[in-house]
Scaffold this motif. Structure first.
Motif, PDB file in Angstrom:
ATOM      1  N   SER A 170       0.702  -1.466   0.003  1.00  0.00           N
ATOM      2  CA  SER A 170      -0.180   0.207   0.363  1.00  0.00           C
ATOM      3  C   SER A 170       0.295   1.292   0.144  1.00  0.00           C
ATOM      4  N   THR A 171      -0.111   2.001  -1.125  1.00  0.00           N
ATOM      5  CA  THR A 171       1.020   3.644  -0.815  1.00  0.00           C
ATOM      6  C   THR A 171       0.229   4.304  -0.369  1.00  0.00           C
ATOM      7  N   PRO A 172       0.582   4.924   0.482  1.00  0.00           N
ATOM      8  CA  PRO A 172      -0.815   6.530   1.122  1.00  0.00           C
ATOM      9  C   PRO A 172      -1.182   6.862   0.838  1.00  0.00           C
ATOM     10  N   GLU A 173      -2.092   7.745  -0.462  1.00  0.00           N
ATOM     11  CA  GLU A 173      -2.763   8.569  -1.273  1.00  0.00           C
ATOM     12  C   GLU A 173      -3.564   8.868  -1.405  1.00  0.00           C
ATOM     13  N   GLY A 174      -3.924   8.503  -0.066  1.00  0.00           N
ATOM     14  CA  GLY A 174      -5.981   9.423   0.500  1.00  0.00           C
ATOM     15  C   GLY A 174      -6.710   8.291   0.086  1.00  0.00           C
ATOM     16  N   ALA A 175      -6.369   7.171  -1.574  1.00  0.00           N
ATOM     17  CA  ALA A 175      -8.019   6.474  -1.238  1.00  0.00           C
ATOM     18  C   ALA A 175      -7.194   5.102  -1.264  1.00  0.00           C
ATOM     19  N   ARG A 176      -8.212   4.179  -1.228  1.00  0.00           N
ATOM     20  CA  ARG A 176      -9.089   2.998  -0.940  1.00  0.00           C
ATOM     21  C   ARG A 176      -7.803   2.099  -2.105  1.00  0.00           C
ATOM     22  N   PRO A 186       0.057 -17.220   1.168  1.00  0.00           N
ATOM     23  CA  PRO A 186      -1.488 -17.260   1.991  1.00  0.00           C
ATOM     24  C   PRO A 186      -1.972 -16.598   2.998  1.00  0.00           C
ATOM     25  N   GLY A 187      -3.318 -15.815   2.759  1.00  0.00           N
ATOM     26  CA  GLY A 187      -2.847 -14.417   3.327  1.00  0.00           C
ATOM     27  C   GLY A 187      -2.817 -14.025   3.563  1.00  0.00           C
ATOM     28  N   GLU A 188      -2.198 -13.265   2.604  1.00  0.00           N
ATOM     29  CA  GLU A 188      -1.087 -11.778   2.462  1.00  0.00           C
ATOM     30  C   GLU A 188      -1.874 -12.051   0.856  1.00  0.00           C
ATOM     31  N   PHE A 189      -1.609 -10.322   0.821  1.00  0.00           N
ATOM     32  CA  PHE A 189      -1.689  -9.744  -0.122  1.00  0.00           C
ATOM     33  C   PHE A 189      -0.724  -8.578  -0.874  1.00  0.00           C
ATOM     34  N   TYR A 190      -1.051  -8.529  -1.829  1.00  0.00           N
ATOM     35  CA  TYR A 190      -0.217  -7.224  -2.632  1.00  0.00           C
ATOM     36  C   TYR A 190      -0.855  -6.349  -3.059  1.00  0.00           C
ATOM     37  N   ALA A 191      -1.164  -4.991  -3.151  1.00  0.00           N
ATOM     38  CA  ALA A 191      -1.492  -3.636  -3.039  1.00  0.00           C
ATOM     39  C   ALA A 191      -1.131  -3.194  -4.635  1.00  0.00           C
ATOM     40  N   LEU A 192      -1.835  -2.677  -5.753  1.00  0.00           N
ATOM     41  CA  LEU A 192      -1.468  -2.359  -6.144  1.00  0.00           C
ATOM     42  C   LEU A 192      -0.959  -1.014  -6.037  1.00  0.00           C
ATOM     43  N   PRO A 193      -0.582  -0.278  -7.549  1.00  0.00           N
ATOM     44  CA  PRO A 193       0.068   1.535  -6.970  1.00  0.00           C
ATOM     45  C   PRO A 193      -0.489   2.278  -7.040  1.00  0.00           C
ATOM     46  N   GLN A 194      -0.449   3.241  -6.063  1.00  0.00           N
ATOM     47  CA  GLN A 194      -1.477   4.689  -6.453  1.00  0.00           C
ATOM     48  C   GLN A 194      -0.804   5.538  -6.850  1.00  0.00           C
ATOM     49  N   SER A 195       0.192   5.040  -6.906  1.00  0.00           N
ATOM     50  CA  SER A 195       1.330   5.898  -7.006  1.00  0.00           C
ATOM     51  C   SER A 195       2.668   5.661  -7.229  1.00  0.00           C
ATOM     52  N   PRO A 196       3.585   5.524  -7.948  1.00  0.00           N
ATOM     53  CA  PRO A 196       4.885   4.655  -7.677  1.00  0.00           C
ATOM     54  C   PRO A 196       5.820   5.855  -6.633  1.00  0.00           C
ATOM     55  N   PHE A 218      -3.624   3.064  -9.892  1.00  0.00           N
ATOM     56  CA  PHE A 218      -4.829   2.063 -10.066  1.00  0.00           C
ATOM     57  C   PHE A 218      -5.137   2.954  -8.468  1.00  0.00           C
ATOM     58  N   ARG A 219      -6.658   3.700  -8.050  1.00  0.00           N
ATOM     59  CA  ARG A 219      -6.798   4.115  -6.711  1.00  0.00           C
ATOM     60  C   ARG A 219      -8.167   3.433  -6.604  1.00  0.00           C
ATOM     61  N   ASP A 220      -8.906   2.805  -5.958  1.00  0.00           N
ATOM     62  CA  ASP A 220     -10.207   2.436  -5.600  1.00  0.00           C
ATOM     63  C   ASP A 220     -11.439   3.065  -4.810  1.00  0.00           C
ATOM     64  N   GLU A 221     -11.550   4.202  -6.009  1.00  0.00           N
ATOM     65  CA  GLU A 221     -12.321   5.848  -5.403  1.00  0.00           C
ATOM     66  C   GLU A 221     -13.761   5.291  -6.342  1.00  0.00           C
ATOM     67  N   ASP A 222     -14.657   5.864  -5.459  1.00  0.00           N
ATOM     68  CA  ASP A 222     -16.130   6.182  -6.120  1.00  0.00           C
ATOM     69  C   ASP A 222     -15.573   6.594  -7.545  1.00  0.00           C
ATOM     70  N   LEU A 223     -16.605   6.174  -8.851  1.00  0.00           N
ATOM     71  CA  LEU A 223     -16.452   7.365 -10.208  1.00  0.00           C
ATOM     72  C   LEU A 223     -17.291   8.382 -10.424  1.00  0.00           C
ATOM     73  N   ASP A 226     -14.556  12.175 -14.526  1.00  0.00           N
ATOM     74  CA  ASP A 226     -13.112  12.163 -14.774  1.00  0.00           C
ATOM     75  C   ASP A 226     -12.030  11.473 -13.498  1.00  0.00           C
ATOM     76  N   ARG A 227     -12.262  10.083 -13.606  1.00  0.00           N
ATOM     77  CA  ARG A 227     -12.134   9.184 -12.720  1.00  0.00           C
ATOM     78  C   ARG A 227     -12.068   7.927 -12.824  1.00  0.00           C
ATOM     79  N   GLN A 228     -11.556   7.189 -13.219  1.00  0.00           N
ATOM     80  CA  GLN A 228     -11.114   5.751 -14.287  1.00  0.00           C
ATOM     81  C   GLN A 228     -10.246   4.553 -12.985  1.00  0.00           C
ATOM     82  N   PRO A 229     -10.798   3.503 -12.607  1.00  0.00           N
ATOM     83  CA  PRO A 229      -9.912   2.931 -11.368  1.00  0.00           C
ATOM     84  C   PRO A 229      -8.732   2.880 -11.489  1.00  0.00           C
ATOM     85  N   GLU A 230      -8.208   2.439 -12.825  1.00  0.00           N
ATOM     86  CA  GLU A 230      -7.165   2.609 -13.436  1.00  0.00           C
ATOM     87  C   GLU A 230      -6.463   4.474 -14.719  1.00  0.00           C
TER      88      GLU A 230
END
Ligand code: ASP
Length: 581
Positions: A170-176, A186-196, A218-223, A226-230
């Motif tokens: 996780s990179t904390p850019e303020g979105a999910r 098992p039981g562990e997760f990668y996160a996709l970058p909100q930015s590098p 990638f940011r999991d925000e409400d669309l 002018d927003r796209q999840p990627e």
């Protein structure tokens, strides 16, 4: 190759040449003993003719072709009797001597023409057909050109393009974050970058000095429109620089893009303090294609018995030049506009400065002509102007008036898509109070450095601390933002503390960066531009969706490939993810 020329090549200079072309049947029409076909490829449209008198069998074959059939023809370039000077090939046609069907096509679900009858959903489902249409394809050609220009400019300044990982934490850019389960862990997760962000900072520690990447984030925000999840960023970082260097280098990038892609000369980009942007435009991304700056009236209007103004923290207004003759209906429309739930204002006060010099307000009961003259002076209003005033809590009313200002800009035709007004907004606050979690959040991100002279206020007045952070705004849209970073472990730890991280949490999440800062981290800073937004502005479009080859819809779905989708129980089991149903 299957062809000698493309459908956009042939002109009057090619008369009598024997050519072979390939493409799609755009449309066909019969006229007496002749059939005309418009054949299309990426490069243009060329007219084909089939004449019964020359070859009845061939013409019969041509009449069988449906829309979007893929064909190959050989024939002679001849002059057209009925010329179409709107297209480059419009003076010639091909008198076809051989026709080969390469592939038949089902009738497409919408017209593959510049003006189509297909709705949004249908066009997204059949995006590969939509991409055959000129306006959509042209957006992607523009995008390609801009990407090349970006690479050329940055390469010319010794920037190195480095690919950073997509499976990260996780990179904390303020979105999910979007997360990806790890089968091997098992039981562990990668996160996709909100930015590098953290990677580009580490590259500075590595001595890369100047980095860039045109990169998916990638940011999991409400669309929104002018927003796209990627989405794509032009992500950049530089070492051994000051804020001024970043502003100069990237202002240069934007100017070169405008010059080489759009042929527009952009003068030096003006700069505005964040605090001024909020005070004068009620927005950290003001549309500076037009003036209409806010004027504060609080001290002029309070204490005269008008309860709404007396109770307000701030009374502000704008001068809508030349609108004094607005009808009752038009004023009601404006009032309805600001009362919409998205804006949430309670009312609008106006003052007409009549052509005859008279001053008439909607609160004449409370304000004498003498008083209204003071309003007029504050706005420097002229006969014919309309002053619109709102009152309320400072931050809220500024935001609301900002919406009204943009609406007036639209109504007065002051927001021309062919006019470009870039602007740097500087010195953003470092921290932002979050009502929900009742604590401060980093306004940009936690790696942004406070202004050295403001650090002392971190303990006493955190909301007032300014950051070395900057945004580039074009026509009221934020197209890029960045900051000078913290490169000192102690300061970074202090920042995490102010953001509510315990020492252990900070070490667990960002230990790698804090550790890196102990191995000779140079002073550094950077910026990232929203590439999709930038392209959409260049294309004169409101939505970024139209500049993305395969976008998601408003619910974050790709309706063409039908994603997201469920996965098989087997797969879930392998990932050690329990199903709940
Ligand atoms: N990572 C930041 C962003 O995505 C940009 C930057 O600070 O360079 O907004």
């Amino acid at each position: 190759m299957l062809r000698t020329h493309t459908c956009g090549d042939l002109t009057i200079n090619d008369l009598n040449k024997e050519v072979t072309l390939t493409g799609w049947v755009q449309k066909s029409r019969d006229l007496g003993g002749m059939t005309f076909i418009d054949m299309r490829d990426r490069y243009g449209i060329t007219q084909l003719t089939f004449n019964s008198d020359d070859n009845a069998e061939l013409r019969a074959q041509a009449r069988e072709l449906g829309r979007e059939f893929v064909i190959r023809v050989t024939g002679k370039v001849i002059e057209r009797s009925n010329k179409n000077l709107k297209i480059s090939t419009g003076e010639v046609e091909i008198k076809v001597s051989n026709l080969e069907l390469l592939n038949a096509a089902k009738l497409p679900p919408f017209l593959i023409e510049d003006e189509t009858d297909g709705g949004d959903d249908l066009r997204l489902k059949y995006r590969y057909l939509d991409l055959r249409r000129n306006p959509v394809r042209n957006n992607l050609v523009l995008r390609h050109k801009m990407a090349q220009e970006v690479r050329k400019y940055l390469d010319g300044l010794d920037f190195i393009e480095v690919e950073t990982p997509v499976l990260i934490k996780s990179t904390p850019e303020g979105a999910r974050d979007f997360v990806v389960p790890s089968r091997m862990n098992p039981g562990e997760f990668y996160a996709l970058p909100q930015s590098p962000q953290t990677f580009k900072q580490l590259l500075m520690v590595s001595g890369f000095d100047r980095y860039f990447q045109i990169v998916k984030c990638f940011r999991d925000e409400d669309l929104r429109a002018d927003r796209q999840p990627e989405f794509t960023q032009i992500d950049c970082e530089m070492a051994f620089i000051e804020q001024e260097d970043i502003l100069n280098v990237f202002e240069g990038l934007i100017r070169q893009l405008f010059k080489n892609v759009k042929g527009v000369d952009i003068p030096e980009v003006p700069r505005m303090q964040y605090a001024d942007a909020m005070r004068l435009y009620g927005s950290d991304k003001p549309d500076t294609r037009f003036d209409m700056q806010f004027v504060e009236l609080t001290s002029i209007v309070q204490g005269q018995g008008f309860p709404v103004f007396d109770a307000a923290e701030l009374v502000i207004g704008i001068n809508a030049k030349g609108c004094a003759e607005y009808t009752r209906k038009q004023l009601d429309e404006l009032t309805d506009f600001i009362k919409r739930p998205q804006i949430g204002a309670t009312g609008l006060i106006y003052l007409r400065h009549g052509a005859d010099g008279s001053l008439k307000s909607s609160v004449d009961k409370f304000y004498s002509e003498e008083e209204l003259k003071k309003w007029s002076a504050a706005f420097n209003s002229q006969p014919g102007d309309l002053i619109l005033v709102m009152a309320g809590h400072k931050d809220k009313v500024r935001k609301q008036l900002s919406e009204l200002r943009l609406e007036m800009g639209n109504r007065l035709g002051l927001r021309d898509k062919n006019v470009f007004a870039p602007l740097w907004v500087l010195d953003f606050p470092l921290l932002e109070w979050d009502e929900d979690s009742q604590r401060y959040h980093a306004m940009h991100h936690p790696f942004t450095s406070p202004k050295p002279e403001d650090i002392a206020m971190l303990d006493t007045n955190p909301g007032e601390v300014r950051a070395n952070a900057y945004d580039m705004v074009v026509n009221g849209t934020e197209i890029g933002g960045g900051s000078i970073r913290i490169h000192d472990r102690d300061l970074q730890s202090l920042m995490f503390k102010h953001l509510g991280f315990s020492v252990e949490e900070a070490q667990k999440q960002f230990g790698f960066l804090l550790d890196a800062f102990e191995y000779g981290a140079p002073p550094h800073g950077g910026i990232a531009f929203g590439f999709d937004r930038l392209v959409s502005i260049f294309a004169g479009l409101d939505s970024i969706r139209d500049v993305i080859a395969f976008p998601k819809n408003n619910s974050g779905r790709d309706v063409m490939i039908d994603s997201p989708s469920t996965i098989a129980d087997e797969q879930l089991k392998e990932l050690k993810i329990k199903t709940t149903v």
